[in-house]
Design a protein around this motif. Structure first.
Motif, PDB file in Angstrom:
ATOM      1  N   ALA B 278       0.791  -1.227  -0.176  1.00 36.39           N
ATOM      2  CA  ALA B 278       0.122   0.331   0.155  1.00 36.39           C
ATOM      3  C   ALA B 278       0.901   1.159   0.132  1.00 36.39           C
ATOM      4  N   VAL B 279       0.390   2.456  -0.416  1.00 33.62           N
ATOM      5  CA  VAL B 279       1.051   3.631  -0.574  1.00 33.62           C
ATOM      6  C   VAL B 279       0.083   4.740   0.157  1.00 33.62           C
ATOM      7  N   ILE B 280       0.466   5.412   1.106  1.00 35.44           N
ATOM      8  CA  ILE B 280      -0.202   6.854   1.349  1.00 35.44           C
ATOM      9  C   ILE B 280       0.208   7.889   0.712  1.00 35.44           C
ATOM     10  N   PRO B 281      -0.612   8.410  -0.138  1.00 33.57           N
ATOM     11  CA  PRO B 281       0.027   9.450  -1.225  1.00 33.57           C
ATOM     12  C   PRO B 281       0.310  10.767  -0.604  1.00 33.57           C
ATOM     13  N   GLY B 282      -0.565  11.088   0.455  1.00 31.38           N
ATOM     14  CA  GLY B 282      -0.181  12.559   0.824  1.00 31.38           C
ATOM     15  C   GLY B 282      -0.062  13.119   2.192  1.00 31.38           C
ATOM     16  N   GLY B 283       0.671  11.987   3.012  1.00 35.75           N
ATOM     17  CA  GLY B 283       0.511  12.330   4.672  1.00 35.75           C
ATOM     18  C   GLY B 283      -0.380  11.444   4.908  1.00 35.75           C
ATOM     19  N   VAL B 284      -0.220  11.128   6.469  1.00 33.24           N
ATOM     20  CA  VAL B 284      -1.276  10.006   6.994  1.00 33.24           C
ATOM     21  C   VAL B 284      -2.644  10.583   6.876  1.00 33.24           C
ATOM     22  N   SER B 285      -3.149  11.813   6.705  1.00 31.87           N
ATOM     23  CA  SER B 285      -4.344  11.981   6.673  1.00 31.87           C
ATOM     24  C   SER B 285      -5.271  11.401   5.186  1.00 31.87           C
ATOM     25  N   ALA B 286      -4.328  11.092   4.348  1.00 32.62           N
ATOM     26  CA  ALA B 286      -4.692  10.750   2.934  1.00 32.62           C
ATOM     27  C   ALA B 286      -4.932   9.158   2.816  1.00 32.62           C
ATOM     28  N   PRO B 287      -6.227   8.820   2.562  1.00 36.59           N
ATOM     29  CA  PRO B 287      -6.519   7.430   2.573  1.00 36.59           C
ATOM     30  C   PRO B 287      -5.576   6.633   1.611  1.00 36.59           C
ATOM     31  N   MET B 288      -5.230   5.264   1.982  1.00 34.24           N
ATOM     32  CA  MET B 288      -4.026   4.629   1.325  1.00 34.24           C
ATOM     33  C   MET B 288      -4.581   4.188  -0.041  1.00 34.24           C
ATOM     34  N   LEU B 289      -3.480   3.892  -0.926  1.00 31.26           N
ATOM     35  CA  LEU B 289      -3.970   3.249  -2.154  1.00 31.26           C
ATOM     36  C   LEU B 289      -3.069   1.943  -2.133  1.00 31.26           C
ATOM     37  N   THR B 290      -3.668   1.017  -3.320  1.00 33.17           N
ATOM     38  CA  THR B 290      -3.056  -0.250  -3.430  1.00 33.17           C
ATOM     39  C   THR B 290      -2.304  -0.084  -4.965  1.00 33.17           C
ATOM     40  N   GLU B 291      -1.756  -1.598  -5.170  1.00 29.41           N
ATOM     41  CA  GLU B 291      -1.082  -1.666  -6.624  1.00 29.41           C
ATOM     42  C   GLU B 291      -2.009  -1.086  -7.666  1.00 29.41           C
ATOM     43  N   LYS B 292      -3.426  -1.347  -7.694  1.00 29.92           N
ATOM     44  CA  LYS B 292      -4.213  -1.193  -8.743  1.00 29.92           C
ATOM     45  C   LYS B 292      -4.453   0.278  -9.112  1.00 29.92           C
ATOM     46  N   ASP B 293      -4.148   1.200  -8.012  1.00 35.38           N
ATOM     47  CA  ASP B 293      -4.038   2.540  -8.160  1.00 35.38           C
ATOM     48  C   ASP B 293      -2.750   3.285  -8.372  1.00 35.38           C
ATOM     49  N   LEU B 294      -1.657   2.471  -8.677  1.00 33.22           N
ATOM     50  CA  LEU B 294      -0.516   3.067  -8.985  1.00 33.22           C
ATOM     51  C   LEU B 294      -0.242   4.020 -10.080  1.00 33.22           C
ATOM     52  N   ASP B 295      -1.250   3.969 -11.006  1.00 31.54           N
ATOM     53  CA  ASP B 295      -1.047   4.977 -12.372  1.00 31.54           C
ATOM     54  C   ASP B 295      -1.681   6.071 -12.003  1.00 31.54           C
ATOM     55  N   THR B 296      -2.121   6.443 -10.925  1.00 33.56           N
ATOM     56  CA  THR B 296      -2.722   7.730 -10.724  1.00 33.56           C
ATOM     57  C   THR B 296      -1.931   8.957 -10.656  1.00 33.56           C
ATOM     58  N   PRO B 297      -2.336   9.826 -11.457  1.00 34.58           N
ATOM     59  CA  PRO B 297      -1.487  10.908 -11.543  1.00 34.58           C
ATOM     60  C   PRO B 297      -1.590  11.833 -10.396  1.00 34.58           C
ATOM     61  N   MET B 298      -0.337  12.235  -9.607  1.00 30.64           N
ATOM     62  CA  MET B 298      -0.272  12.671  -8.391  1.00 30.64           C
ATOM     63  C   MET B 298      -0.554  14.098  -8.464  1.00 30.64           C
ATOM     64  N   ASP B 299      -1.705  14.691  -8.600  1.00 29.13           N
ATOM     65  CA  ASP B 299      -2.294  15.924  -8.305  1.00 29.13           C
ATOM     66  C   ASP B 299      -3.676  15.642  -7.560  1.00 29.13           C
ATOM     67  N   PHE B 300      -4.009  17.155  -7.180  1.00 31.78           N
ATOM     68  CA  PHE B 300      -5.107  17.281  -6.371  1.00 31.78           C
ATOM     69  C   PHE B 300      -6.504  16.576  -6.957  1.00 31.78           C
ATOM     70  N   ASP B 301      -6.818  16.595  -8.230  1.00 32.72           N
ATOM     71  CA  ASP B 301      -8.108  16.120  -8.488  1.00 32.72           C
ATOM     72  C   ASP B 301      -7.930  14.673  -9.075  1.00 32.72           C
ATOM     73  N   SER B 302      -6.829  14.270  -9.509  1.00 33.14           N
ATOM     74  CA  SER B 302      -6.790  12.719  -9.875  1.00 33.14           C
ATOM     75  C   SER B 302      -6.951  11.875  -8.694  1.00 33.14           C
ATOM     76  N   LEU B 303      -6.295  12.336  -7.583  1.00 35.01           N
ATOM     77  CA  LEU B 303      -6.384  11.774  -6.260  1.00 35.01           C
ATOM     78  C   LEU B 303      -7.621  11.691  -5.538  1.00 35.01           C
ATOM     79  N   ALA B 304      -8.363  13.107  -5.567  1.00 32.12           N
ATOM     80  CA  ALA B 304      -9.601  13.178  -4.976  1.00 32.12           C
ATOM     81  C   ALA B 304     -10.585  11.988  -5.817  1.00 32.12           C
ATOM     82  N   ALA B 305     -10.481  11.884  -7.139  1.00 32.01           N
ATOM     83  CA  ALA B 305     -11.363  10.885  -7.965  1.00 32.01           C
ATOM     84  C   ALA B 305     -11.061   9.491  -7.380  1.00 32.01           C
ATOM     85  N   LYS B 306      -9.874   9.182  -6.740  1.00 31.43           N
ATOM     86  CA  LYS B 306      -9.672   7.887  -6.114  1.00 31.43           C
ATOM     87  C   LYS B 306      -9.999   7.844  -4.746  1.00 31.43           C
ATOM     88  N   LYS B 307     -10.783   8.929  -4.231  1.00 32.54           N
ATOM     89  CA  LYS B 307     -11.205   8.857  -2.989  1.00 32.54           C
ATOM     90  C   LYS B 307      -9.918   9.015  -1.895  1.00 32.54           C
TER      91      LYS B 307
END
Lengths: 155, 419
Positions: B278-307
């Motif tokens: 798993a990866v926490i993308p933006g500090g501990v408040s940010a819900p963690m992502l898993t392997e399936k989400d690794l291609d998510t662009p790291m920007d505000f809106d793309s990560l919000a779309a991944k909840k």
């Protein structure tokens, strides 16, 4: 009693702010820097200088975790981070190791008052985890050997 | 991509003003002082710069809320309270390139008409506070601070205010309370700081990295800034990578760089060639992502779309040996420790979740504990005075939704499935 040096530093802080009350955090910090902790008497003196009620100064001392109110610490305050990035890289093991080295539990001070060992929740140095702070200095990428060397180098 | 925010930090004596000037520093300030304040605000607005502290609010828009009345005293506060676990980007700028921050602050103060600015730095950063004090002294000596800066008629004083161990002071209204000499507890909004902030005067609060972007925007222009990253969140971004990676550290990349590229190319992949869990993308408040989400662009809106969320861009990587109940306990313990105590759902709720997670982690879980955690999340989320409680719940929910079976296993078997 606050020393003349501390009083002078507090006067310097007053110049930074439009209200004297804003200097309370600086005042508590510089007072603490002299002996490592704050006494009730010192906080009352600070309240007098800043025109605050003593209880308001004490409330500040109680709220912010770095003020050691009536809680003497050793000459070297060792604060080891145990939050996520440090924990993933073995912080818990290093904490146990340090407890053994110093023969104290976390939160305690050695009999010779040389060391106080504390754990803290993130010191903002996660890329060089595991890490700890000894007084004002950061020590990063810790290993057992590195910790032993750092502790040996402390006065 | 050329480094913008971290371009100086590896130079010898990078913290000194002479090094900074030699590298082209303070040129933007000279340019900005010749611009009308409203043009600077418009430039930053047009650039699309969004706050790098976590919320991602457009910086220029925030500045534009400041009343134009020249008789009103206004303040700029730099939020250097960097306290979200995983986050260590601002410290690099503070320690190694303090003049980049100061230049950004002077330009911003000119834009909003502030005559006084404070840098709120967390107490643990004693070295950084000293560096900033020294840099401020140097800037006064060169005429970049003080009265009538470079003959422009604009005057500014910058002061360092040291926090002393309270994560909540990174919340803007708690930061204001703290500078005013109170316990750092959040204020009710409205009024928003832009109208009634520090000492009840109009105030802008920006993160270190946000302010550090400003000189380059002035110097190189809007189109250049917008050429990096997605349209709605452009510019350079410092990603701080920590945890189970081969090369943890800071990576300055265009906003929108895929998470996979950050973890596997820049940070060298997973330590000891284990599998990523798993990866926490933006500090501990940010819900963690898993392997399936690794291609998510790291920007505000793309990560919000991944909840999840970009937060501060603090990427925490966890390998297959990581116990998610333990991770959740550590995160919950942090929020419980840092709850300011002002509101009951956060003060009591975080303490409660921490206790439940601790006993699950230690093998003392009770039947119904997982359900209890879910119920606590429901009763904390959206019911706290400030976003601290929400952040804590989002983190816990993220772990429980991705790794529910681990929590159930801990409850049922009183031991860990993983380690």
């Amino acid at each position: 009693m606050l020393s003349e040096k501390v009083k002078k530093e507090i006067e310097g802080s007053l110049k930074k702010y439009p209200t004297p009350r804003s200097a309370v955090m600086d005042a508590l910090r510089v007072a603490q820097e002299e002996r490592g902790h704050l006494t009730g008497e010192e906080m009352r003196e600070i309240a007098g200088i800043l025109g605050m009620e003593p209880v308001r100064v004490q409330a500040m001392g109680g709220f912010y975790s770095m003020y050691n109110v009536e809680k003497p610490v050793g000459r070297n305050h060792v604060q080891i981070c145990r939050n996520i990035s440090c924990s993933l890289l073995g912080a818990e093991h290093l904490i146990s190791h340090m407890e053994k080295l110093l023969d104290i539990k976390t939160g305690e001070t050695t009999g010779d008052k040389k060391f106080t060992l504390s754990t803290v929740e993130c010191l903002g140095s996660c890329g060089t985890a595991p890490m700890m702070q000894v007084n004002d200095d950061y020590h990063e990428n810790l290993t057992e050997e590195k910790i032993e060397k750092i502790l040996k180098g402390c006065k | 991509m050329d480094k913008i925010l971290l371009c100086n930090i590896d130079k010898p004596d990078s913290h000194l003003i002479d090094t900074y000037i030699k590298g082209g520093g303070y040129k933007s300030l000279k340019k900005a002082l010749k611009m009308k304040p409203e043009n600077i605000v418009q430039t930053v607005k047009d650039s699309g710069l969004r706050g790098r502290g976590g919320a991602g609010f457009p910086a220029g828009l925030k500045w534009s809320f400041i009343p134009k009345d020249p008789t009103l005293r206004k303040y700029l506060c730099c939020n250097a309270d960097e306290g979200e676990p995983g986050t260590f980007k601002d410290r690099a700028i503070i320690d190694k390139d303090p003049h980049l921050l100061l230049e950004g602050m002077i330009i911003t103060s000119h834009a909003i008409g502030a005559a006084d600015a404070y840098i709120y730095i967390r107490g643990e950063f004693a070295f950084g506070a000293k560096r900033l004090d020294e840099a401020i002294t140097e800037a006064y000596e060169k005429g970049f601070l003080g009265k009538d800066i470079l003959g422009s008629g604009f005057s500014l004083d910058i002061y360092v205010h040291r926090g002393f161990g309270a994560y909540i002071c990174g919340e803007e209204t708690a930061l204001i309370e703290s500078i005013e000499g109170f316990r750092g507890q959040p204020r009710k909004k409205p009024p928003f700081p832009a109208l009634a902030g520090l000492y009840a005067k109009p105030t802008v609060i920006n993160n270190v990295e946000t302010l550090a972007c400003v000189p380059a925007i002035i110097e190189r222009g809007v189109e250049w800034f917008k050429s990096m990253g997605p349209e709605k969140s452009p510019g350079p971004k410092i990603f701080g990578v920590s945890g189970h990676v081969k090369k943890p550290g800071l990576y300055e990349l265009p906003m929108g760089t895929p998470l996979r590229e950050i973890v596997y190319e820049h940070a060298g992949g997973i330590k000891d060639d284990r599998k990523l869990k798993a990866v926490i993308p933006g500090g501990v408040s940010a819900p963690m992502l898993t392997e399936k989400d690794l291609d998510t662009p790291m920007d505000f809106d793309s990560l919000a779309a991944k909840k999840s969320m970009l937060g501060s861009g603090a990427v925490i990587v966890m390998d297959e040996t990581t116990c998610m109940v333990k991770v959740s306990y550590i995160i919950s313990r942090f929020f419980s420790h840092e709850s300011c105590g002002k509101c009951t759902p956060c003060r009591e709720g975080m303490h409660w979740t921490t206790n439940v997670l601790k006993r699950l982690e230690e093998g003392d879980g009770r039947p119904g504990d997982v359900e209890l955690l879910e119920s606590l999340c429901t009763n904390i989320f959206g019911r706290t005075f400030c976003p601290l409680g929400d952040g804590a719940v989002m983190a816990l929910r993220g772990a429980m939704s991705n790794f529910k079976e681990e929590f159930d296993y801990h409850e049922k078997h009183k031991k860990c499935q993983v380690s």
